[in-house]
Design a protein around this motif. Structure first.
Motif, mmCIF file in Angstrom:
data_model
loop_
_atom_site.group_PDB
_atom_site.id
_atom_site.type_symbol
_atom_site.label_atom_id
_atom_site.label_comp_id
_atom_site.label_asym_id
_atom_site.label_seq_id
_atom_site.Cartn_x
_atom_site.Cartn_y
_atom_site.Cartn_z
ATOM 1 N N GLY A 595 0.833 -1.192 0.000
ATOM 2 C CA GLY A 595 0.000 0.000 0.000
ATOM 3 C C GLY A 595 0.869 1.244 0.000
ATOM 4 O O GLY A 595 2.096 1.162 -0.149
ATOM 5 N N PRO A 596 0.273 2.412 0.195
ATOM 6 C CA PRO A 596 1.040 3.664 0.146
ATOM 7 C C PRO A 596 2.202 3.743 1.119
ATOM 8 O O PRO A 596 3.251 4.271 0.789
ATOM 9 C CB PRO A 596 -0.028 4.725 0.446
ATOM 10 C CG PRO A 596 -1.309 4.121 -0.025
ATOM 11 C CD PRO A 596 -1.178 2.664 0.287
ATOM 12 N N VAL A 597 2.043 3.201 2.344
ATOM 13 C CA VAL A 597 3.118 3.313 3.335
ATOM 14 C C VAL A 597 4.337 2.520 2.898
ATOM 15 O O VAL A 597 5.467 3.029 2.877
ATOM 16 C CB VAL A 597 2.626 2.830 4.719
ATOM 17 C CG1 VAL A 597 3.784 2.810 5.709
ATOM 18 C CG2 VAL A 597 1.516 3.738 5.228
ATOM 19 N N ALA A 598 4.129 1.243 2.555
ATOM 20 C CA ALA A 598 5.252 0.415 2.106
ATOM 21 C C ALA A 598 5.828 0.948 0.802
ATOM 22 O O ALA A 598 7.052 0.930 0.601
ATOM 23 C CB ALA A 598 4.790 -1.030 1.935
ATOM 24 N N ALA A 599 4.960 1.419 -0.094
ATOM 25 C CA ALA A 599 5.432 1.932 -1.385
ATOM 26 C C ALA A 599 6.326 3.155 -1.208
ATOM 27 O O ALA A 599 7.350 3.295 -1.891
ATOM 28 C CB ALA A 599 4.240 2.269 -2.279
ATOM 29 N N ARG A 600 5.972 4.026 -0.297
ATOM 30 C CA ARG A 600 6.809 5.206 -0.033
ATOM 31 C C ARG A 600 8.177 4.791 0.498
ATOM 32 O O ARG A 600 9.208 5.333 0.103
ATOM 33 C CB ARG A 600 6.114 6.122 0.985
ATOM 34 C CG ARG A 600 4.967 6.928 0.441
ATOM 35 C CD ARG A 600 4.362 7.753 1.583
ATOM 36 N NE ARG A 600 3.248 8.542 1.123
ATOM 37 C CZ ARG A 600 3.357 9.712 0.518
ATOM 38 N NH1 ARG A 600 4.548 10.212 0.293
ATOM 39 N NH2 ARG A 600 2.287 10.382 0.129
ATOM 40 N N ALA A 601 8.155 3.837 1.432
ATOM 41 C CA ALA A 601 9.421 3.386 2.009
ATOM 42 C C ALA A 601 10.317 2.774 0.937
ATOM 43 O O ALA A 601 11.525 3.042 0.888
ATOM 44 C CB ALA A 601 9.146 2.375 3.124
ATOM 45 N N LEU A 602 9.743 1.961 0.073
ATOM 46 C CA LEU A 602 10.519 1.326 -0.998
ATOM 47 C C LEU A 602 11.054 2.364 -1.984
ATOM 48 O O LEU A 602 12.213 2.309 -2.393
ATOM 49 C CB LEU A 602 9.637 0.310 -1.735
ATOM 50 C CG LEU A 602 9.290 -0.968 -0.957
ATOM 51 C CD1 LEU A 602 8.102 -1.665 -1.600
ATOM 52 C CD2 LEU A 602 10.491 -1.901 -0.899
ATOM 53 N N GLU A 619 17.487 -7.678 1.545
ATOM 54 C CA GLU A 619 17.590 -6.245 1.262
ATOM 55 C C GLU A 619 16.223 -5.578 1.290
ATOM 56 O O GLU A 619 16.066 -4.457 1.792
ATOM 57 C CB GLU A 619 18.253 -6.033 -0.102
ATOM 58 C CG GLU A 619 19.724 -6.401 -0.133
ATOM 59 C CD GLU A 619 20.291 -6.388 -1.540
ATOM 60 O OE1 GLU A 619 21.425 -5.936 -1.713
ATOM 61 O OE2 GLU A 619 19.585 -6.841 -2.468
ATOM 62 N N LEU A 620 15.218 -6.263 0.768
ATOM 63 C CA LEU A 620 13.861 -5.708 0.773
ATOM 64 C C LEU A 620 13.303 -5.657 2.191
ATOM 65 O O LEU A 620 12.749 -4.646 2.630
ATOM 66 C CB LEU A 620 12.950 -6.560 -0.116
ATOM 67 C CG LEU A 620 13.225 -6.532 -1.619
ATOM 68 C CD1 LEU A 620 12.438 -7.636 -2.314
ATOM 69 C CD2 LEU A 620 12.880 -5.178 -2.217
ATOM 70 N N ALA A 621 13.465 -6.757 2.921
ATOM 71 C CA ALA A 621 12.879 -6.852 4.263
ATOM 72 C C ALA A 621 13.533 -5.884 5.238
ATOM 73 O O ALA A 621 12.908 -5.491 6.237
ATOM 74 C CB ALA A 621 13.003 -8.283 4.783
ATOM 75 N N ALA A 622 14.782 -5.493 4.969
ATOM 76 C CA ALA A 622 15.499 -4.609 5.885
ATOM 77 C C ALA A 622 15.003 -3.171 5.848
ATOM 78 O O ALA A 622 15.266 -2.380 6.766
ATOM 79 C CB ALA A 622 16.991 -4.634 5.561
ATOM 80 N N VAL A 623 14.258 -2.799 4.809
ATOM 81 C CA VAL A 623 13.751 -1.432 4.693
ATOM 82 C C VAL A 623 12.675 -1.199 5.747
ATOM 83 O O VAL A 623 11.738 -2.000 5.887
ATOM 84 C CB VAL A 623 13.181 -1.169 3.281
ATOM 85 C CG1 VAL A 623 12.584 0.237 3.195
ATOM 86 C CG2 VAL A 623 14.264 -1.349 2.235
ATOM 87 N N GLU A 624 12.791 -0.117 6.495
ATOM 88 C CA GLU A 624 11.814 0.200 7.531
ATOM 89 C C GLU A 624 10.420 0.370 6.921
ATOM 90 O O GLU A 624 10.240 1.098 5.949
ATOM 91 C CB GLU A 624 12.203 1.496 8.252
ATOM 92 C CG GLU A 624 11.277 1.817 9.414
ATOM 93 C CD GLU A 624 11.672 3.088 10.148
ATOM 94 O OE1 GLU A 624 10.945 3.513 11.056
ATOM 95 O OE2 GLU A 624 12.735 3.666 9.792
ATOM 96 N N GLY A 625 9.458 -0.366 7.475
ATOM 97 C CA GLY A 625 8.102 -0.291 6.955
ATOM 98 C C GLY A 625 7.792 -1.361 5.927
ATOM 99 O O GLY A 625 6.686 -1.416 5.385
ATOM 100 N N VAL A 626 8.764 -2.252 5.624
ATOM 101 C CA VAL A 626 8.541 -3.310 4.627
ATOM 102 C C VAL A 626 8.432 -4.659 5.334
ATOM 103 O O VAL A 626 7.357 -5.171 5.579
ATOM 104 C CB VAL A 626 9.648 -3.306 3.551
ATOM 105 C CG1 VAL A 626 9.431 -4.447 2.554
ATOM 106 C CG2 VAL A 626 9.650 -1.973 2.823
#
Length: 756
Positions: A595-602, A619-626
């Motif tokens: 959604g928007p929150v995860a998309a912004r973080a990515l 690498e993906l899972a380490a992003v805050e909010g993912v």
């Protein structure tokens, strides 16, 4: 008498993550309903549904306070004013009312009032008119402005239309009027006038209104500019039938009265229309009697009501009892339960949604319930159909309430005559013919596995792309999405998948006829006479010099036709959408859990779709909010060939799938920016920025774009309609910026602001 509201029995079992998801779901639905009702001439959900969502969200926030943000609908009033009318700031906040749904809840409220007041006050009881809230500003007895509620602080200036409503004095009667007084009331249609209005609409070929409240909202929020003579006559017809009843005051310094009932007497003496249906009682039990009486006689008055408003009569106690951020503590609305009716179950058909889920829907004889005509209702899945015990041909009990509206409660078994038959869940998708199957072993729901090209799923995804949470493409809504993916003609739709969205041309849009689909059910939307709502949304326009023009004929360039306005705008807006922010494209890919929150973080971390696609799970899972679940969804999505085709074709068509100037994965955070380490909240209407644009500006400057104000907030940028976030910032002493200062902050940093 107990109103049917959305169940809260399951909330205690929710994990914190599930509670956050449920709060987000409810918030999105509530805000969408508010935007539709307060900000547009649009049909909205009925009160029972809206109240059910609010009731559930309030209960959820009590159990899990950490899911409540400062912008929760439980803390705010109405919706921000739209763009059709000039904004008007209320001299005094225009609050909403809290609701109760049972005798026990109501008597608990009176007990709290009497405890906090230190005595038993008198209560003024009045009918809760199902209309549109309005504020009239009089200066020295002369009407200056009339405004809608808006977000409680800023509404819309509808003075020009209000001046044309009968019974509203332009100059107050009598003398000794205050320098300034805001009078609050409700605009509505009587039941008889609503019926006459719809007869007028039908006679002139205009759309019918679903219920009096929506008709009142749409009628008051009209602009005369650009209307032809026939449209102006229709506008006058609608405005002339509107009525107003005033029920209180907003801004008024030292009113010469001591009770709410005396206020009504004074307003009536000034020539303002007050309601004859009110009573002052000396106890909560007396108020409860009033509630019960009109619960049994709600159809005996000339306008629709949805409950009773009870107010403490003594004005001195209003200040003593105070208010929350959205509602006074000295008043409450008792909401009556939604009405139940019997109707005939004609059929049970299966609809397929955006995710492929196959859902049975009841198709019924049209019947009016809770203010609107109902023909369809969800039955969830085949197990629910069995549990309810309904047969096709049954007389069923129907109501509007809770999360699912309308709702079939069950059959009236004693009315069966033997012709009824059982529902059999189809084995194949009704849209594309693929075999239906559970997504995984043990699932009750059946799904269509043809995600790539099932027309219903493609339609849902295309509509999602055009939504405010996606690419926010004006003109790409439910009608155009259906036209592009499920047209009656041509036989081959312009979009077999969303991959070709940015390749559409004028030729693709001509000659399309479509049956409009209901956004909730996916079924054909029916007109009042029961026929499908069929439209030609991109029909060509005739050139004035071309007498032989055939709007049904093939496209042959500018020699014989020009683009219709809707087609022209859609193509132009698709072109503009190619340069939207990266996070919007990530949402529009329809990746599960993104959604928007995860998309912004990515988007902030990686800077491009290419970099996201090249990243591994860690690498993906380490992003805050993912985290791991979303990381797995991303990896699974990119494994599918037709998903990769969407990315490649959008990019080839010019879609900007990377953030310009982004230095690469993680570098944006490491490099910092003028707002590095700072938390900023943007709220209200900031000149030069959309709501999402302001957040993106904060993020691009290296700051954290927070959704709520706390002690950790460094700045709050506030424009008109800021609401409770502005109050919180003032309370905590957080520095507040206007739009011009916000622009300096995100472009030059806090040092450029100086000390002022």
């Amino acid at each position: 008498m107990v109103a049917a509201v959305e169940s809260t029995d399951d909330l205690e079992a929710l994990s914190l993550d599930d509670a956050r998801s449920e709060a987000q779901r409810l918030t999105e639905r509530i805000l969408a309903a508010r935007d539709a009702y307060y900000g547009a001439d649009a049909e909205v959900v009925d009160d029972a549904t809206y109240d059910g969502w609010m009731h559930r969200l309030e209960a959820l926030e009590r159990l899990h306070p950490e899911v409540q943000g400062q912008d929760s609908p439980t803390l705010t009033v109405g919706a921000a004013s739209g763009t059709l009318f000039a904004p008007v700031e209320h001299a005094e906040r225009m609050l909403s009312l809290d609701n109760v749904f049972s005798d026990d809840e109501f008597l608990a409220w009176t007990a709290r009032v009497e405890r906090d007041a230190g005595r038993a006050p008198h209560y003024l009881c009045e009918l809760k008119i199902d209309g549109l809230a309005l504020s009239l500003r009089y200066e020295r007895g002369r009407l200056v402005t009339a405004a809608t509620r808006g977000d409680g602080r800023v509404g819309e200036d509808v003075t020009e239309n209000v001046l044309r409503i009968a019974g509203i004095p332009h100059v107050l009667e009598g003398s000794g009027h205050p320098d300034l007084v805001e009078v609050r009331g409700e605009v509505f249609f009587t039941v008889a006038d609503f019926a006459s209005l719809n007869a007028f609409q039908q006679e002139h070929g205009d759309r019918l209104f679903a219920n009096p409240r929506n008709a009142a909202s749409g009628s008051l929020r009209q602009k005369s500019e650009g209307k032809n003579e026939r449209q102006l006559r229709a506008m006058d017809e609608r405005l002339s039938r509107l009525r107003l009843t005033v029920h209180g005051i907003g801004a008024w310094v030292d009113p010469p009265v001591e009770t709410q009932s005396e206020v009504y007497g004074l307003l009536h003496a000034w020539g303002l229309p007050t309601s004859p249906y009110f009573r002052v009682v000396d106890s909560g039990a007396g108020a409860d009697d009033f509630i019960r009486h009109y619960g049994e006689h709600r159809h005996d008055v000339e306008h629709e009501i949805d409950g009773i408003v009870v107010k403490v009569d003594e004005l001195a106690l209003h200040d003593e009892l105070g208010a929350t951020s959205r509602a006074p503590r000295w008043a409450i609305a008792y909401k009556y339960p939604p009405e139940q009716v019997n109707t005939k179950l004609l059929d049970i058909v299966v609809s397929v949604g955006r995710t492929g889920r196959a859902t049975p829907f009841a198709v019924m004889e049209p019947t009016r319930v809770a203010g609107s005509v109902v023909r369809q209702a969800t039955l969830h899945n085949q197990d629910v159909v069995k549990a309810k015990g309904v047969l096709i041909g049954d007389t069923v009990v129907l109501r509007k309430a809770g999360d699912v509206i309308p709702e079939v409660l069950g059959p009236v078994v004693e009315l069966r005559d033997g012709t009824e038959r059982a529902f059999v869940m189809p084995q194949h998708c009704p849209e594309c013919g693929f075999p239906l199957a559970p997504a995984k072993e043990g699932d009750i729901d059946l799904r269509c596995p043809n995600a790539r090209s099932c027309p219903a799923q493609v339609r849902g995804r295309v509509e999602h792309i055009g939504s405010r949470g996606g690419l926010d493409i004006e003109g790409l809504g439910e009608v155009s999405a259906a036209a592009l993916t499920q047209p009656v003609r041509p036989d081959v739709p312009p979009l077999v998948t969303e991959a070709a969205l940015f390749e559409l041309t004028a030729e693709d849009l001509f000659g399309i006829d479509v049956v409009v689909r209901d956004a909730e059910t996916g079924l054909a939307r029916l007109l009042e006479d029961g026929t499908p709502d069929t439209r030609s949304p991109f029909r060509r326009q005739r050139r004035k010099t071309d007498r032989a023009f055939d709007p049904e004929g093939p496209f042959d360039g500018d020699e014989s036709a020009i683009l219709s306005k809707s087609a022209e705008e859609l193509l132009a807006n698709l072109e503009l959408a190619k340069t939207k922010e990266l996070w919007r494209f990530l949402v529009s890919f329809n990746i599960r859990h993104v959604g928007p929150v995860a998309a912004r973080a990515l988007a902030q971390w990686f800077g491009s779709v290419e970099a996201i696609r090249a990243a591994d799970r860690d690498e993906l899972a380490a992003v805050e909010g993912v985290g791991g679940i979303i990381a797995d969804s991303l990896l699974d999505w990119f494994e599918v060939d037709w998903h990769r085709e969407i990315v490649e074709r959008w990019q080839a068509a010019g879609a900007q799938l990377a953030t310009p100037g982004h230095p690469g994965p993680g570098a944006a955070v490491a490099a910092g920016g003028v707002l590095d380490g700072l938390t900023v909240v943007a709220t209200g209407s900031l000149d030069g920025y959309t709501r999402e644009g302001a957040k993106d500006a904060i993020i691009r400057a290296g700051g954290k774009a927070a959704s709520s104000v706390s002690k950790k907030t460094d700045f709050v940028a506030a424009g008109p309609g800021a609401g409770s976030k502005l109050d919180k910032a003032e309370e905590l002493g957080v520095r507040i910026l206007d739009a011009a200062q916000f622009h300096v902050l995100v472009t030059e940093g806090p040092a450029a602001l100086g000390d002022n």
